[in-house]
Design a protein around this motif. Structure first.
Motif, mmCIF file in Angstrom:
data_model
loop_
_atom_site.group_PDB
_atom_site.id
_atom_site.type_symbol
_atom_site.label_atom_id
_atom_site.label_comp_id
_atom_site.label_asym_id
_atom_site.label_seq_id
_atom_site.Cartn_x
_atom_site.Cartn_y
_atom_site.Cartn_z
ATOM 1 N N ARG A 1 0.768 -1.232 -0.122
ATOM 2 C CA ARG A 1 -0.102 0.082 0.052
ATOM 3 C C ARG A 1 0.799 1.284 0.074
ATOM 4 N N GLY A 2 0.544 2.249 -0.869
ATOM 5 C CA GLY A 2 1.223 3.492 -0.714
ATOM 6 C C GLY A 2 1.954 3.798 -1.923
ATOM 7 N N LEU A 3 2.686 5.021 -1.874
ATOM 8 C CA LEU A 3 3.552 5.406 -3.065
ATOM 9 C C LEU A 3 4.737 5.176 -2.773
ATOM 10 N N GLU A 4 5.451 4.900 -3.913
ATOM 11 C CA GLU A 4 6.887 4.707 -4.232
ATOM 12 C C GLU A 4 7.382 5.677 -5.575
ATOM 13 N N VAL A 5 8.513 6.076 -5.417
ATOM 14 C CA VAL A 5 8.984 6.726 -6.830
ATOM 15 C C VAL A 5 10.441 6.149 -6.863
ATOM 16 N N TYR A 6 10.603 5.734 -8.285
ATOM 17 C CA TYR A 6 11.721 4.981 -8.508
ATOM 18 C C TYR A 6 12.646 6.032 -9.655
ATOM 19 N N GLN B 1 7.661 12.829 -4.929
ATOM 20 C CA GLN B 1 7.365 12.376 -3.532
ATOM 21 C C GLN B 1 6.623 13.333 -2.552
ATOM 22 N N SER B 2 7.439 14.156 -2.265
ATOM 23 C CA SER B 2 7.071 15.260 -1.389
ATOM 24 C C SER B 2 5.531 15.827 -1.653
ATOM 25 N N SER B 3 5.298 16.305 -2.882
ATOM 26 C CA SER B 3 4.258 16.788 -3.379
ATOM 27 C C SER B 3 3.115 15.812 -3.148
ATOM 28 N N LEU B 4 3.285 14.621 -3.721
ATOM 29 C CA LEU B 4 2.203 13.869 -3.835
ATOM 30 C C LEU B 4 1.779 13.184 -2.293
ATOM 31 N N ILE B 5 2.746 13.051 -1.347
ATOM 32 C CA ILE B 5 2.614 12.547 -0.071
ATOM 33 C C ILE B 5 1.842 13.639 0.373
ATOM 34 N N LYS B 6 2.199 14.901 0.384
ATOM 35 C CA LYS B 6 1.625 15.986 1.035
ATOM 36 C C LYS B 6 0.118 16.275 0.560
ATOM 37 N N LYS B 7 -0.381 16.004 -0.725
ATOM 38 C CA LYS B 7 -1.533 16.513 -1.274
ATOM 39 C C LYS B 7 -2.517 15.293 -1.044
ATOM 40 N N LEU B 8 -1.847 14.081 -1.378
ATOM 41 C CA LEU B 8 -2.773 12.892 -1.448
ATOM 42 C C LEU B 8 -2.829 12.088 -0.022
ATOM 43 N N LYS B 9 -2.020 12.354 1.034
ATOM 44 C CA LYS B 9 -2.083 11.709 2.134
ATOM 45 C C LYS B 9 -1.878 10.035 1.864
ATOM 46 N N LEU B 10 -0.964 9.595 1.086
ATOM 47 C CA LEU B 10 -0.633 8.252 1.042
ATOM 48 C C LEU B 10 0.575 8.014 1.763
ATOM 49 N N LYS B 11 0.533 6.402 2.228
ATOM 50 C CA LYS B 11 1.604 5.913 2.863
ATOM 51 C C LYS B 11 2.965 6.135 1.983
ATOM 52 N N ASN B 12 3.871 6.707 2.857
ATOM 53 C CA ASN B 12 5.218 7.319 1.775
ATOM 54 C C ASN B 12 6.183 5.671 1.911
ATOM 55 N N ARG B 13 6.156 5.121 0.945
ATOM 56 C CA ARG B 13 7.126 3.883 0.746
ATOM 57 C C ARG B 13 8.638 4.246 0.208
ATOM 58 N N GLY B 14 8.874 5.705 -0.015
ATOM 59 C CA GLY B 14 10.043 6.296 -0.230
ATOM 60 C C GLY B 14 10.526 6.255 -1.536
ATOM 61 N N ILE B 15 11.770 6.647 -2.005
ATOM 62 C CA ILE B 15 12.321 6.887 -2.926
ATOM 63 C C ILE B 15 13.333 5.590 -3.254
ATOM 64 N N SER C 1 -3.555 -3.547 -6.381
ATOM 65 C CA SER C 1 -4.034 -5.254 -5.692
ATOM 66 C C SER C 1 -4.429 -5.013 -4.221
ATOM 67 N N ASN C 2 -4.546 -3.666 -3.961
ATOM 68 C CA ASN C 2 -4.926 -3.057 -2.519
ATOM 69 C C ASN C 2 -5.943 -2.641 -2.713
ATOM 70 N N TYR C 3 -7.125 -3.154 -1.934
ATOM 71 C CA TYR C 3 -8.533 -2.606 -1.624
ATOM 72 C C TYR C 3 -8.409 -1.034 -1.597
ATOM 73 N N TYR C 4 -7.803 -0.429 -0.606
ATOM 74 C CA TYR C 4 -7.952 0.852 -0.235
ATOM 75 C C TYR C 4 -7.212 1.783 -1.198
ATOM 76 N N ASP C 5 -6.105 1.271 -1.804
ATOM 77 C CA ASP C 5 -5.392 2.193 -2.902
ATOM 78 C C ASP C 5 -6.162 2.180 -4.240
ATOM 79 N N ARG C 6 -6.572 0.978 -4.483
ATOM 80 C CA ARG C 6 -7.666 0.857 -5.741
ATOM 81 C C ARG C 6 -8.831 1.666 -5.865
ATOM 82 N N LYS C 7 -9.528 1.937 -4.366
ATOM 83 C CA LYS C 7 -10.497 2.615 -4.312
ATOM 84 C C LYS C 7 -10.217 4.170 -4.703
ATOM 85 N N LYS C 8 -9.249 4.706 -4.090
ATOM 86 C CA LYS C 8 -8.630 5.911 -4.256
ATOM 87 C C LYS C 8 -8.500 6.045 -5.719
#
Length: 147
Positions: A12-17, A67-81, A105-112
């Protein structure tokens, strides 16, 4: 921009590669291997790595801003860079980042991800990050005088 997946449905959450021939960790390496399965890694891929060595500081700066902008605006779990040898990043000759905006594949992320307002907010956060990256790099890059 991409949607992540986890066979356990627990991811669950946001990752940036950003591109690197060596992955940050085993999960990043496995994800890149799955994504790259249809691509051929050859001399072109290796040469593209050389381009990324010069672009790495800019890719990292862009990834941090995204990463910073998306986490701040979307309140997603931060999985890092993270770093991984994604073929989709290897083909670029400019700063680049792969954004895993959530786990389909995660119900909560998919709903978002299915929400139009979430996608609009994500687009706005990305635009803000791109504008800030442009402002920051415009100040730090010396323009060549080509005649």
């Amino acid at each position: 921009i991409h949607c992540n997946s986890d066979p356990t449905s627990l991811g669950r959450g946001l990752e940036v590669y950003i591109f690197d021939a060596k992955a940050t960790d085993a999960k990043s390496a496995a994800l890149a291997e799955r994504e790259n399965a249809e691509e051929k890694m050859n001399l072109t891929y290796i040469l593209n790595h050389c381009y990324h060595v010069g672009n790495e500081p800019y890719s990292l700066k862009a990834a941090r801003g995204i990463q910073s902008s998306l986490i701040k605006k979307l309140k997603l779990k931060n999985r890092g860079i993270k770093r991984a040898p994604f073929y989709v990043l290897a083909g670029t000759k400019m700063p680049s980042a792969l954004i895993e905006l959530g786990f389909i594949s995660n119900y909560y992320d998919r709903k978002k991800l299915q929400s139009a307002s979430f996608r609009q907010s994500a687009a706005e956060a990305l635009l803000d990050a791109i504008k800030e990256f442009d402002r920051a790099t415009a100040r730090s890059i010396v323009k060549a005088d080509i005649k």
